[in-house]
Design an enzyme around this catalytic site. Structure first.
Site, short mmCIF file in Angstrom:
data_model
loop_
_atom_site.label_atom_id
_atom_site.label_comp_id
_atom_site.label_asym_id
_atom_site.label_seq_id
_atom_site.Cartn_x
_atom_site.Cartn_y
_atom_site.Cartn_z
N GLY A 65 -3.30 0.53 4.31
CA GLY A 65 -3.37 -0.92 4.41
C GLY A 65 -2.40 -1.49 5.42
O GLY A 65 -2.81 -2.17 6.38
N GLY A 66 -1.12 -1.21 5.28
CA GLY A 66 -0.12 -1.75 6.18
C GLY A 66 -0.05 -1.03 7.50
O GLY A 66 0.13 -1.65 8.56
N HIS A 67 -0.18 0.30 7.48
CA HIS A 67 -0.06 1.09 8.71
C HIS A 67 -1.12 0.68 9.72
O HIS A 67 -0.80 0.42 10.89
CB HIS A 67 -0.18 2.57 8.38
CG HIS A 67 0.02 3.47 9.57
ND1 HIS A 67 1.19 3.53 10.28
CD2 HIS A 67 -0.83 4.35 10.18
CE1 HIS A 67 1.08 4.40 11.27
NE2 HIS A 67 -0.14 4.91 11.23
N ASP B 234 7.56 -0.42 4.60
CA ASP B 234 8.09 -1.57 5.33
C ASP B 234 9.62 -1.48 5.39
O ASP B 234 10.30 -1.49 4.36
CB ASP B 234 7.65 -2.84 4.59
CG ASP B 234 8.01 -4.11 5.32
OD1 ASP B 234 9.02 -4.14 6.03
OD2 ASP B 234 7.27 -5.10 5.18
N TYR C 43 0.43 3.96 14.79
CA TYR C 43 1.02 4.61 15.96
C TYR C 43 1.17 6.10 15.70
O TYR C 43 1.65 6.48 14.65
CB TYR C 43 2.41 4.00 16.17
CG TYR C 43 2.95 4.04 17.56
CD1 TYR C 43 3.67 5.15 18.01
CD2 TYR C 43 2.78 2.98 18.42
CE1 TYR C 43 4.20 5.18 19.29
CE2 TYR C 43 3.30 2.99 19.71
CZ TYR C 43 4.01 4.10 20.13
OH TYR C 43 4.53 4.13 21.40
N SER D 81 0.85 -1.20 0.00
CA SER D 81 0.00 0.00 0.00
C SER D 81 0.89 1.24 0.00
O SER D 81 0.90 2.00 -0.96
CB SER D 81 -0.97 -0.01 1.19
OG SER D 81 -0.30 -0.21 2.42
N GLY E 75 0.79 4.21 3.80
CA GLY E 75 -0.43 3.66 3.24
C GLY E 75 -1.32 3.07 4.32
O GLY E 75 -0.83 2.46 5.28
N TYR F 31 7.35 -1.30 12.95
CA TYR F 31 8.78 -1.02 12.76
C TYR F 31 9.48 -2.33 12.40
O TYR F 31 10.29 -2.86 13.16
CB TYR F 31 9.40 -0.40 14.02
CG TYR F 31 8.79 0.92 14.43
CD1 TYR F 31 8.16 1.75 13.50
CD2 TYR F 31 8.84 1.35 15.75
CE1 TYR F 31 7.61 2.97 13.87
CE2 TYR F 31 8.29 2.57 16.14
CZ TYR F 31 7.67 3.37 15.20
OH TYR F 31 7.12 4.58 15.57
N CYS G 238 4.03 10.37 9.09
CA CYS G 238 4.46 10.45 7.69
C CYS G 238 3.26 10.44 6.75
O CYS G 238 2.45 9.51 6.77
CB CYS G 238 5.41 9.30 7.37
SG CYS G 238 6.06 9.33 5.71
#
Length: 534
Positions: A179-181, A112, A187, A108, A177, A472, A173
């Protein structure tokens, strides 16, 4: 008659041989295209599937690579990048990846730290969700549906245009994206007031291993629990999230107070450990440690970066009573609407037009990064703080963010979501080693220093297990190689650090929804029934 039968047999055999030869001689990308043509009714290969020979392949690939460690000539390359434009394209991608035995990587935002969303050590295709990026705000019930490819910047911008008193707790930031965040926890600096992103998600849509589109009701509470903090890529492809928005004050106050060692930084950092997690939950103060050069000498400078949901007049008495060592003054502070404070946290000048939230560089110039994390449960003694700084100066390029807990974070049970790091933590450390040098051996040297520093921190952080934060991403806490063989002992190693006691429940959910372990990567949740589960 016998001659006719022999001729028929010969022709039949030749036809079968030619058919098999044609199929097996097709390139992987052609097999994928043929599969898409067969299954998709709304398919135009020219703007959805990009093979390595496509002139746009490198542009699409590099658009979301933010870590230069994985942007080299020797970095693995996908057989194809699929950029779905509607949900049916995601369904078709899953079907065709299964039929052709390709591993699927889901991207997304591409932030990563280890590149697992776009790299693999076995044949793979990338599904990049950049086109699935809509954000729809419902002011009546104060919710927002956001697609997985939407960036945080677009989410913040769209919310603010509808109502400036609404916000959503997530990261700093803008190009992260959704999806992953969100699936890793999400956070941000509103967490002491409202918790993580996952604590404010009330629905989701996911494509499962069978190509079904499921929402919270149809997926069931176990899967809905798992994807909010357990990493969505182990269970399917997240299409969208439904967010419950939060009410923020008309004005928030921000500040950034810097202290060097010769200005008493040691005492201030030590006291920060004691008070930052106990301050009023409207206050969030990050302690950021950076190596800087002053008068030709490298030292560690600590920036106390703060946010308060309220006015300067309300903030100063609270800080001066609990944390007078900081020496916060009125002229250190600025008040503004919450949406403008997102620029402050991203180190963009206040007053920048809000449209900058939507900016996404088409070909970002990434830096080299090695990221890691730790959780601290007891204050680090003053003498050890200074030893830590001394080692930082030796490494030059490593920085630390200390993010305080307390408030809402300790009110939520560790089993409520897969994210277990709740009460009992003073703060989370994010280690960021970033550099631009291109000299031979620079990557190995810098990564090795990160590992040395992480080892040095062992006495001061959590243990049994040494906890880590999924957002992270850090391959050093354990990873399966090759990624198509998921060993349970390795998975338990990283799983216990990311999820603690919640790991076994995640494995149970995975076994139920993806028994053959199709959705897998180096740090995925394994299925107990899969042949790749060793």
């Amino acid at each position: 008659m016998e001659t006719m039968r022999a001729l028929f047999f010969l022709l039949t055999t030749l036809t079968i041989f030619m058919s098999v030869s044609t199929t097996t001689s097709l390139s992987p990308i052609q097999n994928l295209l043929n599969c898409f043509y067969h299954y998709s009714q709304s398919f135009n290969s020219s703007d959805i599937i990009y093979g390595p020979k496509n002139p746009s392949f490198s542009t699409i690939l590099n658009m979301k690579i933010h870590n230069k460690r994985f942007k080299t000539a020797t970095s693995p390359k996908a057989l194809a990048i699929i950029t779905p434009k509607d949900d049916s394209h995601v369904q078709t991608t899953i079907k065709c990846a299964k039929i052709n035995n390709f591993q699927l990587r889901i991207r997304s935002g591409g932030h990563d730290y280890e590149g697992f969303s776009y790299l693999s050590d076995v044949p793979y295709v990338i599904i990049d969700l950049l086109h699935l990026n809509s954000v729809e705000v419902n002011l009546q019930d104060e919710t927002t549906w956001v697609e997985a490819g939407a960036t945080l910047g677009k989410i913040y911008y769209t919310i603010s245009k509808k109502n400036n008193s609404l916000a959503f707790p997530s990261g700093v930031c803008f190009s992260l994206g959704a999806g992953g965040h969100f699936s890793g926890g999400g956070y941000g600096n509103l967490m002491r007031k409202f918790g993580l992103s996952i604590d404010n998600i009330i629905d989701a849509k996911i494509v499962d291993v069978n190509g079904n589109i499921l929402d919270r009701k149809s997926m069931g509470e176990d899967l809905f629990w798992a994807i909010r903090g357990g990493g969505g890529a182990s269970f399917g492809v997240i299409l969208s999230w439904k967010l419950k928005l939060v009410q923020v004050t008309p004005q928030v106050t921000v500040f950034n107070v810097k202290r060097n060692m010769d200005e008493g930084a040691t005492d201030v950092v030590y006291k920060w450990q004691l008070v930052a997690p106990k301050l009023h939950k409207d206050i969030f103060i990050r302690a950021q440690h950076n190596v800087v050069t002053i008068s030709g000498k490298k030292i560690v400078q600590v920036s106390f970066i703060g946010q308060f949901l309220g006015t300067i007049e309300r903030l100063l008495p609270l800080i001066n009573e609990s944390f007078p060592e900081l020496g916060l003054k009125k002229n250190d502070c600025s008040s503004m609407p919450w949406i403008n404070s997102t620029f402050f946290w991203y180190d963009i000048p206040i007053g920048t037009p809000l449209e900058a939230l939507l900016d996404e560089p088409k070909d970002p110039k990434p830096i080299y990064i090695k990221g890691q994390s730790d959780y601290v449960k007891k204050p680090i003694p003053k003498k050890d703080i200074e030893s830590i700084w001394k080692l930082m100066v030796e490494g030059e390029t490593l920085s630390m963010q200390w993010n305080p807990y307390g408030g809402r974070m300790e009110e939520i049970l560790p089993s409520e979501t897969p994210f277990p790091h709740r009460a009992g933590n003073l703060f989370l450390i994010q280690y960021i080693n970033s550099w631009i040098e291109e000299s031979p051996g620079a990557i190995e040297h810098r990564v090795n220093f990160s590992r040395l520093f992480h080892e040095f921190m062992t006495p001061y952080v959590s243990n049994s297990p040494r906890e880590a934060f999924l957002n992270y991403r850090d391959a050093d806490v354990g990873a399966n190689h090759p990624s198509n063989a998921t060993k349970i002992d390795v998975a338990r190693t990283y799983g216990s650090k990311y999820f603690k006691e919640n790991f076994e429940r995640l494995v149970s959910v995975k076994t139920k929804v993806d028994p053959e372990n199709f959705f897998r990567y180096e740090q995925s949740i394994p299925s107990r029934l899969s042949k790749t589960h060793i």
